[in-house]
Each structure stands twice: as structure tokens, then as C-alpha cells.
Design a protein around this motif. Structure first.
Motif, short mmCIF file in Angstrom:
data_model
loop_
_atom_site.label_atom_id
_atom_site.label_comp_id
_atom_site.label_asym_id
_atom_site.label_seq_id
_atom_site.Cartn_x
_atom_site.Cartn_y
_atom_site.Cartn_z
N ARG A 66 41.22 31.19 37.98
CA ARG A 66 40.39 31.31 39.17
C ARG A 66 41.13 32.10 40.22
NH1 ARG A 66 36.12 27.93 38.43
NH2 ARG A 66 36.46 26.50 36.71
N VAL A 67 40.37 32.73 41.12
CA VAL A 67 40.97 33.68 42.07
C VAL A 67 42.11 33.04 42.86
CG1 VAL A 67 40.52 35.05 44.14
CG2 VAL A 67 38.88 35.05 42.27
N CYS A 115 41.03 40.55 52.09
CA CYS A 115 40.38 41.28 51.02
C CYS A 115 38.94 40.82 50.78
CB CYS A 115 41.19 41.17 49.73
SG CYS A 115 42.86 41.78 49.90
N GLY A 116 38.43 39.99 51.67
CA GLY A 116 37.05 39.56 51.55
C GLY A 116 36.78 38.73 50.31
N LEU A 117 37.69 37.82 50.01
CA LEU A 117 37.56 37.04 48.78
C LEU A 117 37.32 35.55 49.05
CD1 LEU A 117 40.40 38.64 46.67
CD2 LEU A 117 38.02 38.56 46.01
N GLN A 132 38.98 44.23 41.63
CA GLN A 132 39.86 45.19 42.30
C GLN A 132 40.45 44.55 43.57
OE1 GLN A 132 39.67 47.55 40.21
NE2 GLN A 132 41.07 49.06 41.05
N ARG A 133 39.60 43.79 44.27
CA ARG A 133 40.09 43.14 45.48
C ARG A 133 41.14 42.08 45.14
NH1 ARG A 133 34.89 41.68 49.13
NH2 ARG A 133 33.60 43.46 48.53
N VAL A 134 40.94 41.40 44.02
CA VAL A 134 41.93 40.40 43.60
C VAL A 134 43.26 41.10 43.34
CG1 VAL A 134 42.55 38.68 41.87
CG2 VAL A 134 40.19 38.86 42.64
N GLY A 135 43.21 42.25 42.68
CA GLY A 135 44.42 43.03 42.41
C GLY A 135 45.12 43.42 43.70
N LEU A 136 44.33 43.86 44.67
CA LEU A 136 44.91 44.25 45.97
C LEU A 136 45.50 43.03 46.67
CD1 LEU A 136 42.31 46.77 47.40
CD2 LEU A 136 44.75 47.16 47.12
N ALA A 137 44.78 41.91 46.62
CA ALA A 137 45.27 40.69 47.26
C ALA A 137 46.60 40.27 46.63
CB ALA A 137 44.24 39.58 47.12
N VAL A 164 37.59 49.62 50.03
CA VAL A 164 38.99 49.70 49.60
C VAL A 164 39.75 50.68 50.49
CG1 VAL A 164 40.54 50.44 47.76
CG2 VAL A 164 38.60 49.00 47.22
N ARG A 165 39.08 51.81 50.79
CA ARG A 165 39.72 52.82 51.61
C ARG A 165 40.04 52.26 53.00
NH1 ARG A 165 35.77 57.10 52.58
NH2 ARG A 165 35.82 57.63 50.38
N GLN A 166 39.08 51.51 53.55
CA GLN A 166 39.29 50.93 54.87
C GLN A 166 40.44 49.93 54.86
OE1 GLN A 166 35.43 49.63 55.82
NE2 GLN A 166 34.91 51.53 56.87
N LEU A 167 40.49 49.16 53.78
CA LEU A 167 41.57 48.18 53.64
C LEU A 167 42.92 48.88 53.64
CD1 LEU A 167 42.20 45.19 53.17
CD2 LEU A 167 42.16 45.67 50.74
N ILE A 168 43.02 49.95 52.83
CA ILE A 168 44.28 50.69 52.74
C ILE A 168 44.66 51.26 54.10
CG2 ILE A 168 45.40 52.71 51.74
CD1 ILE A 168 43.76 52.20 49.21
N LYS A 169 43.65 51.80 54.78
CA LYS A 169 43.90 52.39 56.09
C LYS A 169 44.41 51.34 57.07
CE LYS A 169 41.73 56.40 58.07
NZ LYS A 169 40.52 57.19 58.12
#
Lengths: 338, 250
Positions: free
Chosen positions: A114-115, A144-146, A163-168, A195-200
Motif C-alpha cells: 500500500r502507498v 505529491c497529492g497522494l 508516478q507520484r508514489v515514485g516521486l514521493a 509533475v512539471r509543477q512539482l519539480i518546479k
């Protein structure tokens, strides 16, 4: 080599920024990686400052993933040195691994977990205490909005959520350096944007090295780009400077309602216009493609001209070369040389 | 230490999230139950002075469970992570190869020991109905379970090694089955063939797994056996660490 400096105040405020004389997060010099039979990366050198967002661009097989895998300490280099935060990625691998958050290509996860459970596992693995783990997992879930998905089984999530889980996961231990390999591959445009906004939003607090084979995607996020082609660096500069590299600023296109002869005569009086190309379009308008002398922005001249003569104008733009053009041109030049 | 505990917990947990873990436990419990039923039936037919734990090894069920459970338990340890790519995210966190190998091995061994708990239940049931309490001496049971754990420990190490070498789970399962079955055949051979002198005799007497198990089941804890299993296990775990590290030499 050219560097964009992040605003001076920003760096000083960073909790993680250590006082380092050169302020370099990544130093790659003469990096070479040979696999049996072929050379994936041959003698590349570049550097990334703390707080910078740098894009690594190249077509498939250009050596992006290999470079990132060496940077993350997963693969050894065949030659050259790589230092992250001053530590050698091979000899001081543990020090480096503590400081990076790495998201590999295709973002591998444990589908049965689980996440929240997965993020907790990863945080503990990266050495966070129980208290830190709870706090940081909550934070990255939010970031990451999870939050709503935290109890979902990863294998059942959509690609965007995975993808968000990976980033988190990459962010959970607050790494100094984030290495993201193709973070937006396979996402829909809205997900790519988020994703772009998150990176920024990570700029300044983290140094980010992000790869993609789509230039336009990085153009908006990155301070600087490194363009890889067949294991070599084809160009490395800011997006603006790469534009300038194309030689001459772009054409100005204006759609003006006037007779062709009047337009031609008026453009001939302006010395900065090297060439005017006038063609009729729908309505009474003519489309004027104006090629300027080097480095001149014609827009205000054209506007003033139309204002003086009382000509209606319905479009006035300066064309920019897309980085796509630059990329194609750079790699073509390379091919012709070899 | 924190990384080792975290990894072991995850590995152990992953046995139970899929049906496979429970299927393996169910199959093992079934075979163990069957072997006890067969044993008790035999005992009713003709009484024997041998302890019942020793008779247990003379049924093929023990060896069947060992041979089949090893590949199923160990095949996913490394091969699955390498195939799915999570090995890359694992090895880019600050954990050492030794921690990873030991955590995966520990999880496999714990699961293997869990597999044998049903036979402990069988013993307790049997004890309840038996007239002579000396027939099932606790010391005898302890040495029997020590034998089961030591043998299992060696086979799990073989399985770890196979899984680290292989790229897919199927390959890992086949390789660990081959390694385990080779050991078993050698020990079978040592019971049937007598070789006079030379390294062949030395080898066959050393790998006589069945003789070792008989000793443990009789309540005989031979230090030579302990050294044999512990050193061989350590050797295969060492090899596994080297295989996992080899990524960094290429």
C-alpha cells in the motif's frame, strides 16, 4: 561551461546546503561507460550547482539512463570521475546514496504494497527514525497529492498515481539531490503538467537532475539543459542561450490590413529589415514575414509603423525556434561531422 | 541494523500478501499430516523400538517438502526484484549488500520454520493419545527441530544463491532445485555405494544428509554436523553477497 546561479538569498536559506567552496552538487568529468561491445557514454563532463534544475535531454539510447545510473551509484563507470556533493560515487557510495533521491526509468515499485506502507518502508530503509518517518511520509503524501490514495494498493493505481508514489519515495528523506529518469513518460498532458509543477516547486530546496527525450517538456522547468547525443554532449546551456545559439533572433510575423505595395514600400524604409515576405491571407490582411538584421527585435518598429499609418494589425509575433529545432539541428551537425 | 530489520519485515510480509505463501503452507501441512498418518498406521501394524522422530525421516515426505519448498520460497528473493527493477531502487538506498542478503535469507528461513509448525501440532496430538510419555521426549523433539532448521538453513542459502544468479524466477527455481537435488542425490548415493578411500569416500561421508538427520532425530547433536551445516550455509551466503556485489565490478 555556463552556469545559472539561483538567487543568492535562496541558497543561503537552504537547511541542507552545506558550506562548500565551489557550491557544486554534481561534478562529472570525462565519464565513460562501456558495455560489452559498445560505448554508451564517452568522455562527458558537466557540472550542476546546488539548487539548480538541470535537464538531461537526448533521444533513446543517447546515454541518459546510463549517466543517471552511474550518478546514483548503481552502476560503476568505466572511466572518469563522478562526484556528488563532493563525494566520489564509487568510493564513497554510502555517503552519496544518503544524499540522493533516485527515481529510475519506468519507476519500479512493489505492486503488492500500500502507498503509505511503501513510503514508510522506504523512509526506514533510508535511515529515518520512526518520528521522522511519520512526519516526512505525511509531508510527501501531501506534496505529491497522494493523501486520498495512501491506503490503496500500488499495483491497482493508475500510471499517474504510481508516478507520484515514485516521486514521493525519491523525496521522502529530503535528499539534497534528486535524480529523476524520465518522470513524465507515459503520462497524459494534465499529469505531465502536475509533475512539471512539482519539480518546479522543488527548485532552490533541492538540486534536480531530470531526464527526458522530449525537449519542450524540460524547456519550461529547467535552468539549464545538457543535450546528449550518442554518448556525447552536443550542447549544454540555458534554454535562452540555446535559442541564441541558433544564430539570429527569429522572424517577426505580422498580419496587417493594407495594400501589398504600401506594405512593401514601408518595409523598404526600415533599415533593420533584411527581407520582407508578403503574402495575402483571408480578409484584407497580408501576412508579412520579416527577417531582421542580427539581434534586432522588430516588433515595436512594426507596431509603430502600423500606428502611424492607421493600419489595423491582428497579429504580431516573433517566432522562436523551438528547442526541438535546435535539438534536431545539433544532432544533425554531429552526424555530418562524423 | 535498522535497514536489516526493515528489509526482513518487508520480505516476510511479502510471503503473505499473495496466495502463494498460504498455498505453500497448506501443501506442507498436508504432507506433514499425511506422513504422520502413515507413520501411526505403520506403528500399529508392528511396534518398533526406534523413536518416532527418527521414523519420520524414513518417510519420503520430509525430503519432498524440503526439495519442493526451497525453490518456491527462495526463487523470488532476488530474481523478482531484478526482473521488476525494484533492485535498482533498493541498491541506491544506503544499505549494504550484506544487509540485503542477510535480510532476505532471514525472511526465507523464518518462513521455512513456520512451515514445520504443523508437524509440532501432530506430535502434540500423538502425545495426547499415547500411553508411554517417554516415547516423545522434549529433548528429542528439540534436536529433531534443530536438524530440520539446520538442513533448511543450508537449503535456503542455496536458494538465495540461485536467486541472486538468475534473472527470472523460473530460472532461480530450477537452479535451486538442481543444487538441492544434487546434494540429496549425493547423500542417497552415500547410503548405497561404498567407495574405498580417496576424496570420493570423503565427499560421500560428509554429505550424507540422511545420516545426519537420523542422528538429530535420535537426539544426537554431533558437532561435526553443526559445523558442516553452519559453514556450508555461511559459504553460500558469502557467495550470494559476492554475486550481488558483482554488479559493481562490471
Amino acid at each position: 561551461m555556463f552556469f545559472i546561479r539561483p538567487p543568492a538569498g535562496l541558497v543561503a536559506k537552504l537547511p541542507l546546503a552545506r558550506a562548500m567552496s565551489d557550491g557544486l552538487m554534481i561534478e562529472v568529468s570525462n565519464l565513460t561507460k562501456r558495455y560489452a561491445g559498445h560505448t554508451a557514454v564517452s568522455g562527458i563532463s558537466f557540472a550542476v550547482r546546488r539548487g539548480e534544475i538541470v535537464g538531461l535531454v537526448g533521444s533513446n539510447g543517447a546515454g541518459k539512463s546510463t549517466t543517471l545510473r552511474i550518478l546514483s551509484g548503481y552502476l560503476p563507470a568505466s572511466g572518469g570521475t563522478v562526484r556528488v556533493a563532493g563525494f566520489d560515487v564509487f568510493a564513497q557510495s554510502m555517503e552519496v546514496r544518503r544524499r540522493i533521491g533516485y527515481m529510475p526509468e519506468n519507476n519500479p515499485l512493489h505492486p503488492e504494497m500500500r502507498v503509505r506502507e511503501y513510503l514508510k518502508f522506504r523512509a526506514r530503509l533510508k535511515g529515518l527514525s520512526w518520528g521522522q518517518t511519520r512526519q516526512r511520509v505525511d509531508m510527501v503524501l501531501q506534496q505529491c497529492g497522494l493523501v486520498e490514495a495512501q491506503k490503496s494498493v500500488i499495483g491497482q493505481l493508475s500510471k499517474g498515481y504510481r508516478q507520484r508514489v515514485g516521486l514521493a519515495d525519491a523525496l521522502v528523506h529530503e535528499p539534497e539531490l534528486l535524480i529523476l529518469d524520465e518522470p513524465t513518460i507515459g503520462l497524459d498532458p494534465r499529469q505531465i503538467r502536475s509533475v512539471r509543477q512539482l519539480i518546479k516547486s522543488l527548485a532552490g530546496r533541492h538540486t534536480v537532475l531530470v531526464s527526458s527525450h522530449i525537449l519542450s517538456e524540460l524547456e519550461m522547468t529547467c535552468h539549464r539543459m545538457v543535450i546528449l547525443h550518442e554518448g556525447r554532449i552536443a550542447a549544454a546551456d540555458t534554454p535562452d542561450n540555446l535559442q541564441a545559439l541558433m544564430g539570429g533572433r527569429g522572424q517577426v510575423v505580422a498580419e496587417i490590413a493594407a495594400s501589398q505595395a504600401e506594405l512593401q514600400a514601408a518595409f523598404d524604409t526600415i533599415a533593420e529589415i533584411r527581407h520582407a515576405d508578403i503574402s495575402p491571407v483571408a480578409g484584407d490582411f497580408f501576412r508579412c514575414a520579416l527577417t531582421p538584421q542580427d539581434g534586432v527585435d522588430l516588433r515595436s518598429r512594426v507596431f509603430n509603423l502600423a500606428l502611424q499609418r492607421g493600419w489595423p494589425v491582428r497579429e504580431l509575433t516573433r517566432q522562436r525556434h523551438t528547442l526541438e529545432d535546435i535539438y534536431v539541428r545539433l544532432t544533425r551537425v554531429e552526424e555530418e561531422e562524423t | 541494523m535498522q535497514a536489516y530489520v526493515t528489509l526482513t519485515r518487508r520480505e516476510l510480509g511479502s510471503f503473505f500478501v499473495s496466495a502463494t505463501g498460504f498455498l505453500v503452507i497448506a501443501a506442507a501441512a498436508f504432507l506433514q499430516g499425511l506422513s504422520w498418518v502413515v507413520l501411526v498406521a505403520q506403528l500399529q501394524a508392528e511396534p518398533t523400538p526406534l523413536p518416532i522422530t527418527q521414523l519420520f525421516y524414513s518417510t519420503p515426505y520430509f525430503w519432498l517438502i524440503l526439495q519442493l519448498a526451497t525453490p518456491v520460497i527462495t526463487m523470488r528473493l532476488f530474481a523478482l526484484e531484478k526482473a521488476s527493477g525494484t533492485f535498482e531502487t533498493l541498491m541506491t538506498t544506503p544499505v549494504t549488500e550484506l544487509q540485503v542478503v542477510l535480510a532476505k535469507y532471514t525472511a526465507a528461513l523464518v518462513f521455512y520454520v513456520l512451515l514445520w509448525l504443523p508437524s509440532l501440532a501432530c506430535v502434540l496430538i500423538l502425545r495426547h493419545f499415547i500411553n508411554t510419555p517417554t516415547a516423545l521426549d522434549p529433548g528429542l523433539l528439540a534436536s529433531t527441530f534443530l536438524g530440520i532448521t539446520l538442513l533448511g538453513g543450508l537449503f535456503m542459502a542455496l536458494g538465495c544463491f540461485a536467486s541472486a544468479l538468475a534473472h527470472t524466477q523460473i530460472m532461480a527455481a530450477m537452479l535451486s532445485f538442481t543444487l538441492g537435488f544434487t546434494l540429496f542425490l549425493l547423500s542417497l548415493l552415500s547410503g548405497r555405494v561404498t567407495v574405498a578411500g580417496g576424496w570420493q569416500e570423503e565427499l560421500l561421508t560428509r554429505v550424507a544428509l540422511m545420516d545426519h538427520m537420523n542422528d538429530f532425530a535420535r537426539g544426537l547433536v554431533d558437532v561435526r554436523h553443526l559445523v558442516f551445516y553452519l559453514s556450508l550455509t555461511a559459504w553460500f551466503l558469502f557467495l550470494t553477497v559476492r554475486v550481488v556485489e558483482s554488479r559493481r565490478w562490471k
